[in-house]
Design a protein around this motif. Structure first.
Motif, mmCIF file in Angstrom:
data_model
loop_
_atom_site.group_PDB
_atom_site.id
_atom_site.type_symbol
_atom_site.label_atom_id
_atom_site.label_comp_id
_atom_site.label_asym_id
_atom_site.label_seq_id
_atom_site.Cartn_x
_atom_site.Cartn_y
_atom_site.Cartn_z
ATOM 1 N N LEU A 9 86.353 107.774 -63.002
ATOM 2 C CA LEU A 9 85.872 106.514 -63.544
ATOM 3 C C LEU A 9 84.409 106.338 -63.167
ATOM 4 N N VAL A 10 83.644 105.714 -64.073
ATOM 5 C CA VAL A 10 82.191 105.689 -63.923
ATOM 6 C C VAL A 10 81.668 104.260 -64.049
ATOM 7 N N ILE A 11 80.787 103.885 -63.121
ATOM 8 C CA ILE A 11 80.077 102.614 -63.156
ATOM 9 C C ILE A 11 78.625 102.872 -63.549
ATOM 10 N N ALA A 12 78.113 102.088 -64.497
ATOM 11 C CA ALA A 12 76.689 102.109 -64.812
ATOM 12 C C ALA A 12 76.006 101.016 -64.006
ATOM 13 N N ALA A 13 74.996 101.380 -63.240
ATOM 14 C CA ALA A 13 74.307 100.451 -62.347
ATOM 15 C C ALA A 13 72.812 100.477 -62.616
ATOM 16 N N GLU A 14 72.148 99.443 -62.140
ATOM 17 C CA GLU A 14 70.687 99.387 -62.275
ATOM 18 C C GLU A 14 70.005 100.331 -61.290
ATOM 19 N N THR A 15 70.547 100.431 -60.069
ATOM 20 C CA THR A 15 69.936 101.252 -59.022
ATOM 21 C C THR A 15 71.033 101.924 -58.195
ATOM 22 N N SER A 16 70.613 102.723 -57.238
ATOM 23 C CA SER A 16 71.548 103.428 -56.365
ATOM 24 C C SER A 16 72.221 102.505 -55.355
ATOM 25 N N GLU A 17 71.803 101.241 -55.291
ATOM 26 C CA GLU A 17 72.394 100.313 -54.325
ATOM 27 C C GLU A 17 73.899 100.174 -54.524
ATOM 28 N N LEU A 42 69.236 110.234 -66.015
ATOM 29 C CA LEU A 42 70.011 109.569 -64.974
ATOM 30 C C LEU A 42 69.913 110.278 -63.630
ATOM 31 N N GLU A 43 70.290 109.544 -62.586
ATOM 32 C CA GLU A 43 70.736 110.110 -61.326
ATOM 33 C C GLU A 43 72.131 109.559 -61.069
ATOM 34 N N TRP A 58 72.760 105.680 -62.573
ATOM 35 C CA TRP A 58 71.688 104.710 -62.747
ATOM 36 C C TRP A 58 70.512 105.402 -63.433
ATOM 37 N N PRO A 59 69.796 104.680 -64.288
ATOM 38 C CA PRO A 59 68.712 105.310 -65.056
ATOM 39 C C PRO A 59 67.460 105.532 -64.224
ATOM 40 N N VAL A 60 66.778 106.623 -64.518
ATOM 41 C CA VAL A 60 65.485 106.890 -63.891
ATOM 42 C C VAL A 60 64.400 107.063 -64.956
ATOM 43 N N LYS A 61 64.797 106.885 -66.226
ATOM 44 C CA LYS A 61 63.847 106.925 -67.338
ATOM 45 C C LYS A 61 64.079 105.711 -68.225
ATOM 46 N N ASP A 62 62.999 105.181 -68.778
ATOM 47 C CA ASP A 62 63.105 103.978 -69.606
ATOM 48 C C ASP A 62 63.898 104.225 -70.880
ATOM 49 N N ASP A 63 63.896 105.479 -71.361
ATOM 50 C CA ASP A 63 64.597 105.771 -72.610
ATOM 51 C C ASP A 63 65.986 106.359 -72.374
ATOM 52 N N ALA A 64 66.512 106.258 -71.154
ATOM 53 C CA ALA A 64 67.869 106.746 -70.880
ATOM 54 C C ALA A 64 68.874 105.981 -71.735
ATOM 55 N N PRO A 65 69.817 106.670 -72.385
ATOM 56 C CA PRO A 65 70.791 105.983 -73.237
ATOM 57 C C PRO A 65 71.538 104.859 -72.533
ATOM 58 N N LEU A 70 73.157 98.698 -70.231
ATOM 59 C CA LEU A 70 72.775 97.756 -69.178
ATOM 60 C C LEU A 70 72.107 96.511 -69.754
ATOM 61 N N LYS A 71 71.269 96.669 -70.761
ATOM 62 C CA LYS A 71 70.604 95.518 -71.359
ATOM 63 C C LYS A 71 71.601 94.631 -72.102
ATOM 64 N N ARG A 72 72.616 95.248 -72.684
ATOM 65 C CA ARG A 72 73.606 94.493 -73.460
ATOM 66 C C ARG A 72 74.675 93.866 -72.576
ATOM 67 N N ASN A 73 75.097 94.593 -71.547
ATOM 68 C CA ASN A 73 76.264 94.168 -70.769
ATOM 69 C C ASN A 73 75.990 93.871 -69.307
ATOM 70 N N GLY A 74 74.883 94.367 -68.784
ATOM 71 C CA GLY A 74 74.692 94.347 -67.344
ATOM 72 C C GLY A 74 75.493 95.475 -66.711
ATOM 73 N N GLU A 75 75.503 95.541 -65.387
ATOM 74 C CA GLU A 75 76.237 96.584 -64.693
ATOM 75 C C GLU A 75 77.735 96.464 -64.975
ATOM 76 N N GLY A 76 78.423 97.613 -65.021
ATOM 77 C CA GLY A 76 79.858 97.539 -65.278
ATOM 78 C C GLY A 76 80.485 98.887 -65.543
#
Length: 246
Positions: A9-17, A42-43, A58-65, A70-76
């Motif tokens: 299972l995978v979580i999309a996050a803003e940062t490594s925190e 990503l990383e 978490w993304p490390v590039k502005d154009d990461a898919p 994240l912009k639509r849903n936030g972390e989750g």
């Protein structure tokens, strides 16, 4: 009969925190950082629980898919990876049903296909066939020594129309959904259960995790001032439902 089980299972996050919080609360071992995810901007950190895995990306590039998610849903909850023993049949079933595959890979030790999230809803679904069955390339070469006792026993998905969502997941996975008065379920190998319940948004809302001591995990969450209540804690936009091993 084709085997099918929830493997990751995978979580999309803003940062490594979020990965740090997950590791601290669940007392996880050292994660694997997969250099291959750089392809997607990503990383990541992949943690082993038994022979299953929790991943944070978490993304490390502005154009990461993943930035669109994240912009639509936030972390989750971002992805659910299921292990099959017949990827060829799975791909034929998807193609025959008009369910789009958006990424495919065929390596000596694993083959995988990602399904377009618009064709299933709530998250990206991946079907993966590993050789041998017990192996898992995505967790790196040393995951067994970094694994803690426990298991991923299922996931919780929400939607304004949970029965329709369950039907789409059932078609993608090739297993039936069963509807009960208050909830719809898909049952997998090893008593793993996908639960589909009513909600305002369509999302992968919860991860069900069995541990040696769920209470200690909740205590660690409280020390970090994370929101915990009853049997769960919210990390990275996902509700972790924690149960004790029998």
């Amino acid at each position: 009969m084709t085997r099918l089980r929830l493997r990751q299972l995978v979580i999309a996050a803003e940062t490594s925190e979020v990965a740090d919080q997950l590791q601290s609360v669940l007392d996880l071992g050292e994660p694997f950082a997969d250099p291959g995810v750089a392809e997607f901007g990503l990383e990541n950190a992949v943690f082993a629980i038994g022979d299953q895995f929790l991943e944070v990306i978490w993304p490390v590039k502005d154009d990461a898919p993943v930035q669109r998610f994240l912009k639509r849903n936030g972390e989750g909850g971002y992805m659910a990876i299921f292990q099959t023993d017949d990827i060829k049949a799975a791909r034929a079933r998807l193609d025959g049903a008009g369910i789009r595959r958006v990424w495919n890979i065929d390596l000596d030790d694993i083959a995988a296909s990602h399904i377009h999230p618009a064709d299933v809803g709530a998250a990206i679904v991946s079907l993966d066939e590993a050789h041998p069955w017990e192996s898992w390339r995505w967790a790196g070469p040393h995951w067994e020594s970094n694994s803690i006792e426990g298991e991923l026993s299922g996931a919780i998905l929400e939607s304004p129309d949970p029965n329709a969502l369950a039907s789409r997941w059932a078609a993608a996975l090739g297993v039936p959904a069963s509807t009960h008065p208050d909830v719809t379920r898909i049952q997998l190998e090893d008593d793993q259960t996908l639960v589909f319940q009513p909600g305002e948004e369509t999302k992968l809302e919860g991860f069900c995790i069995t541990l040696n001591s769920a209470m200690k995990a909740l205590e660690r969450a409280d020390k970090l001032d994370l929101h915990s209540n009853g049997d769960g804690v919210h990390i990275g936009g996902v509700r972790l439902v924690l149960n004790n091993e029998a």
